[in-house]
Scaffold this motif. Sequence first.
Motif, PDB file in Angstrom:
ATOM      1  N   PRO A  12      32.347  89.348  25.474  1.00 31.43           N
ATOM      2  CA  PRO A  12      32.450  89.444  26.936  1.00 31.43           C
ATOM      3  C   PRO A  12      33.449  88.454  27.545  1.00 31.43           C
ATOM      4  N   MET A  13      33.734  87.358  26.847  1.00 29.13           N
ATOM      5  CA  MET A  13      34.721  86.394  27.348  1.00 29.13           C
ATOM      6  C   MET A  13      36.134  86.954  27.286  1.00 29.13           C
ATOM      7  N   LEU A  14      36.405  87.782  26.274  1.00 30.26           N
ATOM      8  CA  LEU A  14      37.778  88.176  25.987  1.00 30.26           C
ATOM      9  C   LEU A  14      38.103  89.637  26.283  1.00 30.26           C
ATOM     10  N   GLN A  15      37.094  90.427  26.559  1.00 32.80           N
ATOM     11  CA  GLN A  15      37.336  91.851  26.797  1.00 32.80           C
ATOM     12  C   GLN A  15      36.175  92.396  27.614  1.00 32.80           C
ATOM     13  N   ASP A  16      36.132  93.715  27.758  1.00 32.28           N
ATOM     14  CA  ASP A  16      35.004  94.348  28.442  1.00 32.28           C
ATOM     15  C   ASP A  16      34.277  95.221  27.424  1.00 32.28           C
ATOM     16  N   PRO A  17      33.293  94.631  26.720  1.00 32.71           N
ATOM     17  CA  PRO A  17      32.616  95.389  25.662  1.00 32.71           C
ATOM     18  C   PRO A  17      31.488  96.280  26.182  1.00 32.71           C
ATOM     19  N   GLY A  18      31.274  96.297  27.504  1.00 32.14           N
ATOM     20  CA  GLY A  18      30.201  97.120  28.061  1.00 32.14           C
ATOM     21  C   GLY A  18      28.903  96.362  28.267  1.00 32.14           C
ATOM     22  N   TYR A  19      28.926  95.057  28.046  1.00 29.71           N
ATOM     23  CA  TYR A  19      27.747  94.216  28.285  1.00 29.71           C
ATOM     24  C   TYR A  19      28.218  92.792  28.556  1.00 29.71           C
ATOM     25  N   GLN A  20      27.340  91.989  29.128  1.00 24.47           N
ATOM     26  CA  GLN A  20      27.563  90.561  29.313  1.00 24.47           C
ATOM     27  C   GLN A  20      26.608  89.797  28.398  1.00 24.47           C
ATOM     28  N   THR A  21      26.984  88.584  28.041  1.00 28.51           N
ATOM     29  CA  THR A  21      26.135  87.784  27.159  1.00 28.51           C
ATOM     30  C   THR A  21      24.711  87.694  27.694  1.00 28.51           C
ATOM     31  N   ASP A  22      24.581  87.498  28.993  1.00 27.03           N
ATOM     32  CA  ASP A  22      23.250  87.336  29.595  1.00 27.03           C
ATOM     33  C   ASP A  22      22.436  88.626  29.596  1.00 27.03           C
ATOM     34  N   ASP A  23      23.084  89.760  29.278  1.00 23.71           N
ATOM     35  CA  ASP A  23      22.347  91.027  29.176  1.00 23.71           C
ATOM     36  C   ASP A  23      21.509  91.088  27.906  1.00 23.71           C
ATOM     37  N   ILE A  24      21.830  90.232  26.937  1.00 25.63           N
ATOM     38  CA  ILE A  24      21.172  90.272  25.633  1.00 25.63           C
ATOM     39  C   ILE A  24      19.986  89.305  25.630  1.00 25.63           C
ATOM     40  N   THR A  25      18.792  89.848  25.431  1.00 25.32           N
ATOM     41  CA  THR A  25      17.578  89.034  25.410  1.00 25.32           C
ATOM     42  C   THR A  25      17.237  88.678  23.966  1.00 25.32           C
ATOM     43  N   ASN A  26      17.766  87.541  23.524  1.00 28.06           N
ATOM     44  CA  ASN A  26      17.481  87.075  22.170  1.00 28.06           C
ATOM     45  C   ASN A  26      16.098  86.436  22.119  1.00 28.06           C
ATOM     46  N   VAL A  27      15.336  86.742  21.083  1.00 29.53           N
ATOM     47  CA  VAL A  27      14.007  86.140  20.948  1.00 29.53           C
ATOM     48  C   VAL A  27      13.913  85.176  19.770  1.00 29.53           C
ATOM     49  N   TYR A  28      14.869  85.259  18.834  1.00 32.97           N
ATOM     50  CA  TYR A  28      14.842  84.336  17.690  1.00 32.97           C
ATOM     51  C   TYR A  28      16.195  84.344  16.994  1.00 32.97           C
ATOM     52  N   MET A  29      16.698  83.160  16.624  1.00 34.57           N
ATOM     53  CA  MET A  29      17.837  83.026  15.725  1.00 34.57           C
ATOM     54  C   MET A  29      17.282  82.473  14.422  1.00 34.57           C
ATOM     55  N   PHE A  30      17.519  83.190  13.326  1.00 35.89           N
ATOM     56  CA  PHE A  30      16.798  82.835  12.101  1.00 35.89           C
ATOM     57  C   PHE A  30      17.662  82.409  10.926  1.00 35.89           C
ATOM     58  N   HIS A  31      18.998  82.631  11.003  1.00 42.65           N
ATOM     59  CA  HIS A  31      19.807  82.096   9.913  1.00 42.65           C
ATOM     60  C   HIS A  31      21.264  81.931  10.300  1.00 42.65           C
ATOM     61  N   PHE A  32      21.977  81.243   9.432  1.00 39.46           N
ATOM     62  CA  PHE A  32      23.375  80.883   9.650  1.00 39.46           C
ATOM     63  C   PHE A  32      24.099  81.059   8.323  1.00 39.46           C
ATOM     64  N   THR A  33      25.301  81.635   8.378  1.00 38.57           N
ATOM     65  CA  THR A  33      26.098  81.763   7.159  1.00 38.57           C
ATOM     66  C   THR A  33      27.437  81.062   7.355  1.00 38.57           C
ATOM     67  N   PRO A  34      27.757  80.100   6.496  1.00 38.63           N
ATOM     68  CA  PRO A  34      29.009  79.352   6.637  1.00 38.63           C
ATOM     69  C   PRO A  34      30.229  80.216   6.311  1.00 38.63           C
ATOM     70  N   ASP A  35      31.287  80.024   7.094  1.00 30.68           N
ATOM     71  CA  ASP A  35      32.553  80.698   6.812  1.00 30.68           C
ATOM     72  C   ASP A  35      33.099  80.263   5.454  1.00 30.68           C
ATOM     73  N   ALA A  36      33.814  81.168   4.804  1.00 32.74           N
ATOM     74  CA  ALA A  36      34.450  80.859   3.525  1.00 32.74           C
ATOM     75  C   ALA A  36      35.721  81.687   3.402  1.00 32.74           C
ATOM     76  N   LEU A  37      36.718  81.134   2.736  1.00 31.89           N
ATOM     77  CA  LEU A  37      37.953  81.855   2.452  1.00 31.89           C
ATOM     78  C   LEU A  37      37.898  82.324   1.001  1.00 31.89           C
ATOM     79  N   LEU A  38      38.005  83.656   0.813  1.00 31.05           N
ATOM     80  CA  LEU A  38      37.847  84.237  -0.516  1.00 31.05           C
ATOM     81  C   LEU A  38      39.053  85.075  -0.907  1.00 31.05           C
TER      82      LEU A  38
END
Length: 319
Positions: A103-129
């Motif tokens: 939503p910061m860079l384009q018009d994807p049809g929603y705003q960040t605040d439209d998304i009701t997140n209830v849990y963030m459960f994991h993270f994956t580190p970036d890697a160059l392969l």
Amino acid sequence: MFGTTKFRHLVGAAAAALAVSASAAFAYPDGPVNYIIPFNAGGESDVTARYQQPYFKELTGQDLIVQYLPGAGGAQAWSGLNGYNGDGMTIMGTNLPHIILQPMLQDPGYQTDDITNVYMFHFTPDALLVRNESPYQTVQDVIDAAKENPGSIIAGGTGTNSANHVANQLFMNETGVETTYIPYSGTGATESGLLGGEVDVLWGYTTVAARQADSVRMLAVATEERHPLFPDVPTFKELGINMVGGAYRGIAVPSSTPEDIRQQLSDLIGKINENPEFRARMEADGYALIDVPYQEMDDFMAERKAAYEKVAEQLNSHN
């Protein structure tokens, strides 16, 4: 004194009350829950949803049915999230930085605040392969090739304004090189692109290296310290490249979902995250578990939004 029979009745009543109390804590859901993944099958969002399925069933007695709605780097699904019934029977995977940067860079049809997140459960580190047979043995090899012929290095990743896109942009900013970024519809598709020779390098995650094993070679990982599964792979910071980041994944519900269902779903996902078997399986695949429940989500999202604002400016200047 209580008679033996009366005592047994009281114990039985207490046990029944406890059972009712326990079941009431997870009165939701009362039927199978549809879990929409905004990407193709085979990526991290899909894999972790599949890992969650048996534990969801164990806790609730209900099936978690994984469905796919890929398109526009996830935006096709997220833009339609609030059109679903807010009864808790349809939930959706969400990804950072996608739902902030899009939503910061384009018009994807929603705003960040439209998304009701209830849990963030994991993270994956970036890697160059790279493919195992690639001529690039080190990150410096990639940098040298890119400097020799700007734009000649084709880098794959998931979508535009995704964690992979951010990683590619930061890499260019940090090293002064220019690559050509090719967005794919999901991590599974990027892996096929790398192995099939469509791209020279892939912005993926530690999970891709764990899954593909000897088919790929990880040149560096965007963590503060070396990843325990890959002790021989340097961090970008070790190489003098200031890159620490990756993708966060969580679960959201339609905005019409009542507060009590939001909280119950958050509690459910938290309980799955606590399960030792689930944790061991995730960590063995290269995931890093995090726990951001519903009540902490606003602060977490505000923090991430502030962190991505500068990156958004950088991406925008190169688009």
